[in-house]
Design an enzyme around this catalytic site. Sequence first.
Site, PDB file in Angstrom:
ATOM      1  N   ARG A  75       9.606   0.818   1.800  1.00  0.00           N
ATOM      2  CA  ARG A  75       8.563   1.206   2.759  1.00  0.00           C
ATOM      3  C   ARG A  75       7.983   2.577   2.402  1.00  0.00           C
ATOM      4  O   ARG A  75       6.773   2.816   2.572  1.00  0.00           O
ATOM      5  CB  ARG A  75       9.168   1.223   4.165  1.00  0.00           C
ATOM      6  CG  ARG A  75       8.158   1.421   5.281  1.00  0.00           C
ATOM      7  CD  ARG A  75       8.734   1.002   6.613  1.00  0.00           C
ATOM      8  NE  ARG A  75       7.781   1.268   7.690  1.00  0.00           N
ATOM      9  CZ  ARG A  75       7.949   2.206   8.614  1.00  0.00           C
ATOM     10  NH1 ARG A  75       9.027   2.971   8.602  1.00  0.00           N
ATOM     11  NH2 ARG A  75       7.051   2.381   9.556  1.00  0.00           N
ATOM     12  N   HIS A  79       3.980   3.389   1.925  1.00  0.00           N
ATOM     13  CA  HIS A  79       3.283   4.413   2.700  1.00  0.00           C
ATOM     14  C   HIS A  79       2.732   5.520   1.814  1.00  0.00           C
ATOM     15  O   HIS A  79       1.732   6.146   2.162  1.00  0.00           O
ATOM     16  CB  HIS A  79       4.218   4.987   3.774  1.00  0.00           C
ATOM     17  CG  HIS A  79       4.372   4.096   4.966  1.00  0.00           C
ATOM     18  ND1 HIS A  79       4.253   4.547   6.262  1.00  0.00           N
ATOM     19  CD2 HIS A  79       4.617   2.767   5.062  1.00  0.00           C
ATOM     20  CE1 HIS A  79       4.414   3.533   7.099  1.00  0.00           C
ATOM     21  NE2 HIS A  79       4.650   2.443   6.393  1.00  0.00           N
ATOM     22  N   GLY A  85      -3.242   7.331  -2.468  1.00  0.00           N
ATOM     23  CA  GLY A  85      -2.749   6.826  -3.738  1.00  0.00           C
ATOM     24  C   GLY A  85      -1.283   7.143  -3.983  1.00  0.00           C
ATOM     25  O   GLY A  85      -0.656   7.893  -3.235  1.00  0.00           O
ATOM     26  N   SER A  89       2.580  12.128  -2.278  1.00  0.00           N
ATOM     27  CA  SER A  89       2.132  13.041  -1.216  1.00  0.00           C
ATOM     28  C   SER A  89       2.915  12.859   0.079  1.00  0.00           C
ATOM     29  O   SER A  89       3.084  13.814   0.848  1.00  0.00           O
ATOM     30  CB  SER A  89       0.633  12.879  -0.960  1.00  0.00           C
ATOM     31  OG  SER A  89       0.310  11.544  -0.609  1.00  0.00           O
ATOM     32  N   ASN A 107       4.171   7.505  10.004  1.00  0.00           N
ATOM     33  CA  ASN A 107       5.272   7.843   9.109  1.00  0.00           C
ATOM     34  C   ASN A 107       6.492   8.420   9.809  1.00  0.00           C
ATOM     35  O   ASN A 107       7.505   8.697   9.161  1.00  0.00           O
ATOM     36  CB  ASN A 107       4.791   8.835   8.041  1.00  0.00           C
ATOM     37  CG  ASN A 107       3.853   8.191   7.042  1.00  0.00           C
ATOM     38  OD1 ASN A 107       3.931   7.001   6.790  1.00  0.00           O
ATOM     39  ND2 ASN A 107       2.934   8.987   6.497  1.00  0.00           N
ATOM     40  N   PRO A 178      -2.510   0.492   8.600  1.00  0.00           N
ATOM     41  CA  PRO A 178      -2.739  -0.366   9.771  1.00  0.00           C
ATOM     42  C   PRO A 178      -1.488  -0.458  10.644  1.00  0.00           C
ATOM     43  O   PRO A 178      -0.366  -0.517  10.128  1.00  0.00           O
ATOM     44  CB  PRO A 178      -3.081  -1.726   9.153  1.00  0.00           C
ATOM     45  CG  PRO A 178      -3.584  -1.399   7.786  1.00  0.00           C
ATOM     46  CD  PRO A 178      -2.786  -0.223   7.335  1.00  0.00           C
ATOM     47  N   HIS A 208       8.650  -7.280   4.451  1.00  0.00           N
ATOM     48  CA  HIS A 208       9.311  -7.310   5.753  1.00  0.00           C
ATOM     49  C   HIS A 208      10.456  -8.311   5.792  1.00  0.00           C
ATOM     50  O   HIS A 208      11.045  -8.528   6.847  1.00  0.00           O
ATOM     51  CB  HIS A 208       8.298  -7.645   6.856  1.00  0.00           C
ATOM     52  CG  HIS A 208       7.395  -6.512   7.203  1.00  0.00           C
ATOM     53  ND1 HIS A 208       6.307  -6.638   8.034  1.00  0.00           N
ATOM     54  CD2 HIS A 208       7.414  -5.205   6.819  1.00  0.00           C
ATOM     55  CE1 HIS A 208       5.696  -5.469   8.151  1.00  0.00           C
ATOM     56  NE2 HIS A 208       6.350  -4.591   7.417  1.00  0.00           N
TER      57      HIS A 208
END
Length: 354
Positions: A75, A79, A85, A89, A107, A178, A208
């Site tokens: 995950r 994210h 990108g 980060s 997050n 989303p 998932h």
Amino acid sequence: MGFSSSSSISVLLISSLLLGSYYCSVSEAQTTPPLVKGLSWTYYKSSCPDLESIVRKQLKKVFKNDIGQAAGLLRLHFHDCFVQGCDGSVLLDGSASGPSEKDAPPNLSLRAEAFEIINDLRSRVHKECGQVVSCSDITALAARDSVFLSGGPDYNVPLGRRDGLSFATRNETLANLPAPSSNATTILNSLATKNLDATDVVALSGGHTIGISHCTSFTERLYPTQDSSMDKTFAKNLKVICPVLNSTNTTVLDLRSPDLFDNKYYVDLMNRQGLFTSDQDLYTDKRTRSIVTSFAVNQTLFFEKFVLSMIKMSQLSVLTGTQGEIRANCSVKNSASVDLWSVVDEEEESKAVF
């Protein structure tokens, strides 16, 4: 949790008869996505030849103690890539200029351990090879190994990413991730801006098949009125786990095999047992329903498509060459005085062909 899966057998028997027609919708030639200029399949062949074995060896130990960390690392990669990108980060701490990406609402549920594991892997890699491997590359490798060590497909990861010098704003993060309450249209439109198509959306959603969710990510489907697309028995059991709208409890994303990376997530959707609206709507929506069915009855097809989609996603807006930096600490950008060197020279880079 006591969920009944008796209906899944009949659904799959019927669906398998229709596999031929469903398969056609996602059975285009299996071709590896083209590599972004600056990335290579053999990027660290000379500078850090043991990179992948260092990462995998350590993650085997981590997952032996807690396989749940695999979902957290996968995950984290998602994210990172969807916002600004695949530049690492999301790993950056906040600064005087403002809160970081990891502080943005989408997050906040990322596992703290995932960030710690990435920094630990970075320490091990840099101890062996020097400061030549980026945190973003380590995150991509950790995601791949999380899939494989959970029972999913093994695959090669293109490498050569550099780490970003800044993190995205709160609004940018919200705009590119989303919510679980999003419908298929919202998700398809969002990922289309990243050149990911309907098959990519359904395949990547298959992540998932491992992991957990907080009740607050889906209880609006239970209270005050139950979502009509949710199986009644499934909803009844969820209400035991999440007795109120703002419950702080957690539950598994895939009720059939929550710690195994397989295609049972899609079987869940066919039985109206998808946890999020963003999951279940992939089966409700006619544009993605046949793809869900294809993956539910053919795990090999799912694995093939998942690998292709992951390789595409892992190259979103990457920094390469002299762009960005190679962080000494994944949580903070380097000071201006740190002198970084290129991982590969022009000659080695030109030999990357695959």
